[in-house]
Scaffold this active site. Sequence first.
Site, PDB file in Angstrom:
ATOM      1  N   HIS A 156     -36.939 -27.633  -0.635  1.00 51.13           N
ATOM      2  CA  HIS A 156     -36.815 -27.251  -2.100  1.00 51.13           C
ATOM      3  C   HIS A 156     -36.513 -28.374  -2.948  1.00 51.13           C
ATOM      4  O   HIS A 156     -36.246 -29.504  -2.349  1.00 51.13           O
ATOM      5  CB  HIS A 156     -35.460 -26.073  -2.376  1.00 51.13           C
ATOM      6  N   HIS A 177     -33.553 -38.078   6.781  1.00 52.35           N
ATOM      7  CA  HIS A 177     -32.939 -37.168   5.588  1.00 52.35           C
ATOM      8  C   HIS A 177     -31.939 -37.949   4.992  1.00 52.35           C
ATOM      9  O   HIS A 177     -31.717 -38.031   3.779  1.00 52.35           O
ATOM     10  CB  HIS A 177     -32.931 -35.626   5.929  1.00 52.35           C
ATOM     11  N   HIS A 219     -30.652 -39.720   1.495  1.00 51.95           N
ATOM     12  CA  HIS A 219     -29.678 -39.402   0.510  1.00 51.95           C
ATOM     13  C   HIS A 219     -28.551 -40.468   0.270  1.00 51.95           C
ATOM     14  O   HIS A 219     -28.328 -40.844  -0.517  1.00 51.95           O
ATOM     15  CB  HIS A 219     -28.988 -37.942   1.092  1.00 51.95           C
ATOM     16  N   GLY A 242     -22.868 -27.066   3.569  1.00 47.41           N
ATOM     17  CA  GLY A 242     -23.983 -26.515   2.652  1.00 47.41           C
ATOM     18  C   GLY A 242     -24.178 -25.268   2.998  1.00 47.41           C
ATOM     19  O   GLY A 242     -24.225 -24.304   1.953  1.00 47.41           O
ATOM     20  N   GLY A 281     -26.850 -32.102  -1.518  1.00 50.31           N
ATOM     21  CA  GLY A 281     -26.517 -30.934  -2.499  1.00 50.31           C
ATOM     22  C   GLY A 281     -25.185 -31.011  -2.656  1.00 50.31           C
ATOM     23  O   GLY A 281     -24.681 -30.306  -3.854  1.00 50.31           O
ATOM     24  N   ARG A 328     -20.332 -17.359 -16.626  1.00 47.93           N
ATOM     25  CA  ARG A 328     -20.623 -18.864 -16.532  1.00 47.93           C
ATOM     26  C   ARG A 328     -19.932 -19.578 -17.602  1.00 47.93           C
ATOM     27  O   ARG A 328     -19.825 -19.500 -18.663  1.00 47.93           O
ATOM     28  CB  ARG A 328     -22.023 -18.707 -16.568  1.00 47.93           C
TER      29      ARG A 328
END
Lengths: 117, 567
Positions: free
Chosen positions: B11, B124, B128, B178, B301, B444
């Site tokens: 994503h 990965h 990050h 996550g 994330g 929100r």
Amino acid sequence: MKTDTAAGRGLGSLWLRLSGLALVLLSLALPYRLRWRWAYALNFILNRPRASGALLLKKPSQWLNHALLGVIYFIGIGGSWLAARFLGPKRGPREERTFWRDRGDPGGYDSGMDDQF
Amino acid sequence: MLILGVSFMYHDSAAAILCDGKVVAAAAEERFSRQKHSLEFPEQSIAYCLRECGIEVNDLDFLVFYEKPLLKFERILMTHIDSFPEGFGQFREAMPLWLRWKLFIPELVRRRLGYTGRILFADHHYAHAASSFFASPFDEAAVLTADGVGEWTTLARGAGRGNRVNLTKELRYPHSLGLLYSAVTAFLGFRVNGGEGKVMGLASYGEPRFARVFQEEILDIRDDGSFRLNMDYFLFHKELVMYGPKFVSRFGPPRAPDGPITRRDEDLAASLQSVVEELCVRIARSLQRETRLKRLCVAGGVGLNSKMNRRLIADTDFKEIFIQPAAGDDGGALGAALLLYHQRLGRPRDWVMQNAYLGPECAPADIRRTLQRRRIAHEEFHDPDRLLDRAAHDLAAGRIVGWVQGRMEYGPRALGNRSILADPRASGMKDILNRKVKHREPFRPFAPAVLYEKMGEYFDLEVESPYMLLVADVRPDQRDRLPAITYVDGTARVQSVRREHNPRFHGLLSRFGELTGVPVLLNTSLNTRGQPIACDHHDALECFLNTDMDILVAGDFYITKHPGAGS
């Protein structure tokens, strides 16, 4: 608490690598377009079994190609699962002070940037 | 030396380009393709990066991918073996994609781009870590990365020194903060890999009455913050759903998407948030004890969780924190390129991320041409001060202003270049914006942008927050003055704005402060529900014309829906 059902802990890596290797080699052995069709066909047969049955009557050779992937799944993945279940190391409940794992030598990560693994 | 970093396949596809170690451009593919959280090959972001550098693809010295696809494939195979035959549904979804293109990244890159040079692959979580530490102003810092999952790693810790970053310890799939957060996100009826921020917002409304359930039944937590998930509650490792029947029997039926939000939902969100914060604080404390460093870099994330980030600085011995604005997988493109340049090639660091404005800019001639062709009422200001005065007056009069200036932001936050702005003093503004402009859930919250030099007067925050990734308490005496940006729990997700980072936005905040006595603006992203943030003036105009926004300021153009409006 049951936490060791999680994927990947203590399974026989030989079986894993053999089944993975079979998938990769079979895919690599095919030309690009055929590989694409193969993947599409796998999706087709698994998601629409009735339609793929009709395809069997019309295009048996193509169906055979599709079925091959299913065989790989059940032999490769299923065989590895059986091996892990019956031949793999037996584990009892564990009590660990920490769940951190050492990552090893960072030098390997630098020089390994050429590789996909 | 030219290095292109790319991330795609899971994503938030993105591309970032480095020229001699300096980041020239970076952007997420979703902004161009208009598909939110796009996982597609980032063809348009790559084209933008090359254009910004003025080069062709084969001028690149390296192209580097943000993870190791075969390691990831190994993890997926292992998962299928372990879950056989229950994982059949996931297998039939995932495997065609892997066989079609995910296993053949170099071939795909060469076919799509015509690139003939070297292609490399970063780990990965190292990508990050590099995206944060090498972009930070710190010479040495502890590093913490946490996300759903990379290849195997879900959370890693270590330290960066000079041009080296070293991750020493990790937690592995499926034990993932996550994925835990995503599972609850799915349970609460929000979209996985996108709705997690909504859960964080919802958490402010609830009481953490389920925290003990998480701590004692769902998680097995050690003193050093390491943990395991009790996989009896989850199915993400073998099926296409995130949570299992046991989770449902423990908490009741899941909320339907767009269904009413109940007290249970709010309390569940609050419980999850409090447990995640507590875990990360424990991990950070143990990392601080181990490294004895006073600075912390965060990525992955989970690093977008601004409430957690605040606790990392407030409740540990870390004195400074850096969170790269594209902390998620879009930032992996940047991190992979930086990792290659510094760690692999051994080049020294001489670039520090000063701002997040690394995306494309709208050319004035293009804006003018579009406005004339579409016969949209507008006025061109040749004096920027007059434009700022006009916009500040509009905002003070309660109008909602779209604000498109300069280069687009890298990362999921609008930081004053692709923003919708409004008066934070207006008590009904939150509801108006949610209902008439953003078309999103009424709970929100909205965030404030504040002049850096005035931040302390309004918010209890001792470190700067340029990327809107830290939550702070609104000072009690200011809460009634700023109802539109004060959350129900008295906090706000702050963006501090320095003049040197964004002079025009700083100027607008200053003018608004002179008019109203409050140098704070409500700042939300220029998009509507489910849409990516606007990339160019075309996207901005669509958003403007299809909502109840009053004014759009794009570059030097002051745009209204009706001639004479706003004057």
